[in-house]
Design an enzyme around this catalytic site. Structure first.
Site, short mmCIF file in Angstrom:
data_model
loop_
_atom_site.label_atom_id
_atom_site.label_comp_id
_atom_site.label_asym_id
_atom_site.label_seq_id
_atom_site.Cartn_x
_atom_site.Cartn_y
_atom_site.Cartn_z
CG ASP A 257 -2.23 0.97 1.09
OD1 ASP A 257 -1.80 2.06 -0.08
OD2 ASP A 257 -3.45 1.25 1.28
C1 NOJ Z 1 -4.65 4.06 -0.32
C2 NOJ Z 1 -5.15 3.38 -0.03
O1 NOJ Z 1 -5.11 2.66 1.33
C3 NOJ Z 1 -5.36 2.07 -1.59
O2 NOJ Z 1 -6.01 1.55 -0.99
C4 NOJ Z 1 -5.21 2.44 -2.48
O3 NOJ Z 1 -5.34 2.38 -3.34
C5 NOJ Z 1 -3.85 3.71 -2.24
N1 NOJ Z 1 -3.51 4.10 -1.27
C6 NOJ Z 1 -3.08 4.14 -3.67
O4 NOJ Z 1 -3.99 5.17 -4.12
#
Ligand code: NOJ
Length: 746
Positions: A288
């Protein structure tokens, strides 16, 4: 940086067909041998580049660590993937830069396409309320068709995190609290996104997230730690991930949280033992946003060098935005800390997907101007969004059949802060189009279908207002009308990532406004627009009609009007329990009975409840009304006892006993009465959504097999245990209409 890309001279030569096409047929063996050949030519730095993902200019969900010169990095082969780059021009321009790199390895473009791309669909939690797998799959299919036409290869969806905590802002992005429903929806979304398979130009790779247990963040605080037994992890939180994997999900994303003290990103048990080991996942795992680097503030790694070491060992293949891999992996290899085989494995997984997508045959096959223009915002996509939106609406209360609105209604007062909500209607994770698209507000939707009915509008208050200054005008509007429709709730940006709330009551003075309007004596219908279950007890107890509309996307206003005017009979059922108040959280339907079970309707007297409130939720999982009524009768089991190898057939009659055609979600729950370890009071094991005309009845059949009777024991073995099972058929988890027991013999 993004603007810089716009200035890059673009090659506007059109070389692609505008219809979905599959790539050249190539076998998995041929792909593996091409990867081997390519990897033989790659330097260590080029390999590490493939594991590195940067964001474009829409850095929405975290700090960008170092803007640097991304374009040059692409040309230098230092980037394998970019997120937040979309559109024909931008993806093409960047891909052209990648084609200037030594080995011409194409970039992967990822984007959060969570509930629609150009046409916005209901937020995922709302869609889950439809319990309609065809509709949910269709929603993902449309999103993938549009996104891929706009140059995107990969969506960071579906989020399959189960959650029992409505304070957590991200519940809006998931499918609610139940592992069975969540698994069905995970499958529908993956198959929707990936269509006929990678290699078709209208398919995008799914990314199942967040692996794992993110939805159990303590206190509902986003990014918070998770502590749970492995049995709970396996029984409840993992099944939707497994279902997504079985449906062919190409990629996984790990999560921000620690699980029992170990960050998911550095967690070998999750990523190596379970996902890539036991489950044999051949795709790749992306971290993430910055989560590799976040192992430092977690207190797990001393610095990003150590974090990179932990992450690659634990099976995190691609580094989203923390730059730990690009900055430290080479040194880790040179210092003998990381075996090159680990890097090779991660690179191979990523290249495999690039081959499967057909990017090596034609790196621009998704960046196609004509296709983009022709595909985005098609009327049929808007129609699909309206259809899913209608199905996502949940009717919570309808005293004296106040709804649908009577044909002879002469005037309706539309009151409340969200009557004219437009951008909110799209919900949190919608893709920003700088007001280029039309979003149908409730006001517009009602107007379009009003005919001769007069509409009067008064805002009354804004969502978080503390002032009642504008109540008088709203009261006047109510007094002038036959009936009042109120739109209250949260703003769309009050749920979503980083949008946890400690107080989930209706914000501001909205409930006071409802009281003031109800006091006029006019019939009041309250619409609640929100990204999570909210608390609104006074309204629930006093107002005759309540409709939960969530955030329904670009067609929201039309969909709500369809329901209020009776063009569509609501059929949604809650995918998450609604608490009476925050103090009950976590509150969910599949709880354990305890040694001192409390009565549902009584305060605790040395039983497992509260002395100041019953343990009952306000609205139970699976609950939702229709304009018609359904009668359940004639329950039959094919046998009273069964062996593990048998199948038990359950049948009953479902009849529409009301005036309207309508759909019912008939739900099957089981309870394993005595087991070691103990089992919940009820678990959803199957359901069917059935359309019935007035007076029509159908025989519904469910089949129970060993799998439905099994669970994880304390050794984490999937077992069934002989003994009695209670079977419940009903219209909601707390509305059981038919019940019988049967015995599992062995
Ligand atoms: C953080 C989020 O937790 C995740 O779900 C998302 O896909 C990514 N950022 C990319 O934006």
């Amino acid at each position: 940086m993004f603007k810089k890309f716009l200035l890059i001279p673009l090659l506007l030569i059109e070389t692609h067909q505008v219809i979905s096409q599959s790539k050249k047929q190539i076998s998995p063996e041929q792909i593996e041998s091409k990867i081997t050949d390519l990897m033989a030519k790659m330097t260590l730095d080029e390999k590490i580049g493939q594991l590195n993902q940067y964001s474009g200019d829409w850095e929405v969900t975290g700090p960008v660590t170092n803007k640097g010169n991304k374009l040059q990095d692409v040309k230098d082969g230092k980037i394998g993937s970019m997120l937040n780059i979309r559109g024909y021009e931008h993806t093409r321009a960047l891909q052209e830069a990648a084609m200037q790199s030594r080995l011409k390895i194409p970039l992967l473009f990822g984007q959060d396409v969570i509930h629609g791309y150009r046409v916005t669909f209901p937020i995922p939690l709302a869609e889950a309320a439809s319990w309609d797998m065809t509709a949910i799959q269709k929603s993902a299919r449309v999103a993938a068709t549009e996104a891929s036409a706009s140059g995107i290869h990969w969506t960071f969806a579906p989020m399959v995190d189960l959650s029992r905590d409505p304070r957590w802002g991200r519940v809006m992005e998931g499918a609610g609290e139940d592992p069975y429903l969540g698994s069905m929806i995970a499958k529908a979304r993956v198959t929707g996104f990936q269509g006929e398979g990678l290699g078709h130009t209208d398919a995008v790779m799914a990314c199942v997230k967040h692996f794992a247990a993110y939805g159990a963040a303590i206190g509902g605080r986003d990014y918070n730690s998770v502590d749970m037994s492995l049995q709970t992890l396996w029984q409840y939180y993992l099944p939707p991930f497994k279902a997504a994997l079985d449906a062919g999900a190409a990629t996984f994303m790990n999560s921000f949280n620690t699980l029992n003290g170990i960050p998911a990103t550095g967690n070998s048990y999750l990523q190596r033992d379970i996902l890539k080991g036991k489950w044999n996942f051949t795709g790749f795992v992306v971290s993430d946003w910055g989560s590799i680097g976040e192992m430092v503030p977690h207190g797990y790694a001393a610095n990003n060098y150590e974090a990179a070491d932990f992450a690659i060992h634990a099976g995190s293949d691609m580094d989203m935005e923390s730059r730990s891999y690009i900055n430290h992996l080479a040194a880790l290899v040179h210092n003998g800390k990381v075996n090159i085989a680990l890097i090779d494995d991660a690179v191979r997984r990523i290249l495999r997907k690039k081959y499967e997508l057909g990017l090596f045959d034609d790196p621009y096959r998704f960046s196609n101007a004509a296709c983009e223009k022709k595909t985005l915002n098609k009327p049929e996509f808007q129609e699909a969004a309206r259809d899913v939106a209608r199905k996502s609406i949940v009717l919570l209360k309808n005293q004296n059949q106040l709804l649908p609105l009577a044909k002879q209604t002469k005037s309706i007062a539309l009151i409340g802060p969200l009557v004219k909500a437009e951008s909110d209607m799209k919900g949190f994770w919608s893709v920003e189009w700088q007001n280029q698209d039309h979003i149908v507000s409730l006001f517009e939707g009602m107007q379009k279908q009003a005919g001769n009915t007069k509409l009067v509008y008064a805002q009354g208050c804004d969502v978080t207002d503390t002032s009642k200054a504008n109540f008088a005008e709203a009261i006047k509007a109510a007094q002038s009308a036959d009936v009042v429709v109120m739109a209250v709730g949260e703003r769309a940006n009050m749920s979503g990532e980083s949008k946890s709330r400690a107080n989930i009551h209706l914000p501001g003075v909205q409930e006071d406004l409802i009281k003031a309007i109800q006091a006029t004596g006019k019939p009041v219908i309250v619409l609640v627009m929100a990204g999570r279950p909210l608390v609104f007890n006074w309204t629930a107890d006093h107002v005759p009609a309540i409709v939960y509309t969530w955030w329904l996307g670009s067609e929201g206003g039309n969909a709500i009007a369809d329901v209020l005017y009776g063009k569509y009979n609501p059929s949604g059922k809650l995918p998450m329990t609604f608490p009476q108040t925050e103090g009950q959280i976590p509150v969910y339907y599949n709880y354990l009975n305890t040694g001192r079970p409390a009565q549902d309707n009584a305060v605790s007297n040395y039983s497992s409840g509260y002395i100041d409130l019953t343990k009952k939720p306000k609205y139970a999982f699976g609950y939702g009304l229709s304009y018609t009524t359904f009668e359940y009768s004639n329950l039959k089991l094919s046998q009273d006892s069964l062996h593990n190898s048998d199948q038990l057939k359950v049948s009953f009659t479902l009849k529409n006993t009301g005036k309207y055609a309508g759909e019912e979600v008939a739900q099957l729950y089981l309870r394993d009465v005595v087991a070691q370890p103990v089992r919940p009071v009820k678990e959803l094991k199957d359901f069917q959504k059935v359309m019935l005309q007035p007076n029509e009845s159908k025989t519904i059949t469910f089949v129970i097999n060993k799998d439905k009777l099994s669970f994880y024991n304390d050794n984490l073995d999937w077992v069934s245990q002989p003994g009695m099972f209670d079977l419940f058929i009903g219209s909601a988890s707390d509305d059981v209409r038919l019940q019988k027991s049967f015995k599992l013999i062995d």
